[in-house]
Design an enzyme around this catalytic site. Structure first.
Site: not given
Length: 287
Positions: A197, A19, A101, A99, A147
């Site tokens: 995303d 990511e 991201n 959490r 995101n």
């Protein structure tokens, strides 16, 4: 509407959940994270080598700071990285079921990162901002899967994804305060095409969006028209960014999360593509 050129796999499978890619100009390397392993990865396009550094239990996003250092989002807050140390800042929340991201830096040098519940429960995430004085501010609440977040080259527009909405939203940006206003949908990804995303913006204002479970990266014009489709040979591309000489290369991170154990695809590798438009340097953290 498929973009010209071919997607190239430039690393082996190196991440379980790759990511947050960003080009780090001080080192001329592409940095990204293996999020749930808490590892920082970096790729040297000259040698093809990949470095791995463990940072924390979770490492959600990184962005450059002055002097080759990095700012990072860890499981429940932020950290400052030097080549040989990790300084964890105070936790922003205590709930272990939520959490960080994904995130990015704005033109004023502030680091923004959003959160999500581990089980992606609706509305449990938020969007936070770390200022250079280390103060933390909550910008949005009621988010499900925070995101992609990126600013245009002129800094006047920011694009944001809460994946559960299937949208890319735009905000106007105040050039003095950096405040985000007038949130509005620009792109709605149709069912069956994957979930939006991570994203980035090119020098012409185009919005590049990785589509989780869509096996592709899409480019949209600022008015939301689909202008290019780049197929990626894995189901779950996660994010994209421009880098390399002249910011002419588009790098794409990918994930193995949720795939069967016997999956033999190159999911988890880093990919590169030359789309025919260029990007620009990511904003750095000013703290």
């Amino acid at each position: 509407m498929r973009a010209a050129g071919e997607v190239e796999q430039v690393t082996p499978v190196v991440a379980g959940h790759g990511e947050g890619p960003v080009w780090c100009p001080a080192e001329q390397r592409l940095c990204w994270v293996d999020l749930l392993a808490g590892d920082l990865l970096s790729y040297d396009p000259v040698t093809g080598g990949v470095r791995r550094r463990h940072v924390a239990d979770v490492l959600a996003a990184v962005r450059p700071r002055a002097g080759g250092r990095l700012v990072a989002a860890v499981e429940r807050g932020f950290a400052l990285l030097t080549p040989d140390a990790v300084e964890l800042l105070p936790e922003v929340w205590a709930d272990p079921s939520v959490r960080m991201n994904d995130g990015g830096c704005d033109p004023l040098g502030r680091f923004w990162c959003g959160s999500m519940a581990y089980d992606a429960a609706p509305g449990r995430g938020a969007l936070y901002r770390l200022d250079p004085d280390r103060s933390v501010h909550t910008v949005l609440t009621g988010v499900t899967v925070s995101n992609g977040l990126a600013w245009t080259r002129d800094g006047r527009t920011a694009y944001y994804v809460d994946s559960a909405t299937r949208r890319v939203d735009a905000f106007d940006v105040d050039p003095v305060s950096g405040e985000l206003t007038d949130r509005r949908p620009v792109v709605t990804v149709p069912a069956g095409a994957g979930l939006p995303d991570g994203l980035c913006v090119d020098a012409d204002g185009g919005i590049w969006v990785a589509l989780w479970d869509g096996g592709a990266v899409h480019r949209y014009t600022p008015d939301g028209r689909l202008s290019a489709v780049v197929a990626v040979p894995v189901a779950r591309p996660t994010a994209c960014t421009f880098g390399g000489p002249g910011y002419a290369d588009l790098y794409v991170t990918t994930s193995r999360q949720g795939l069967p154990a016997d999956d033999r695809s190159p999911a988890g590798a880093l990919f590169r593509f030359r789309p025919g438009v260029t990007g620009f340097a990511a904003h750095s953290f000013a703290g």
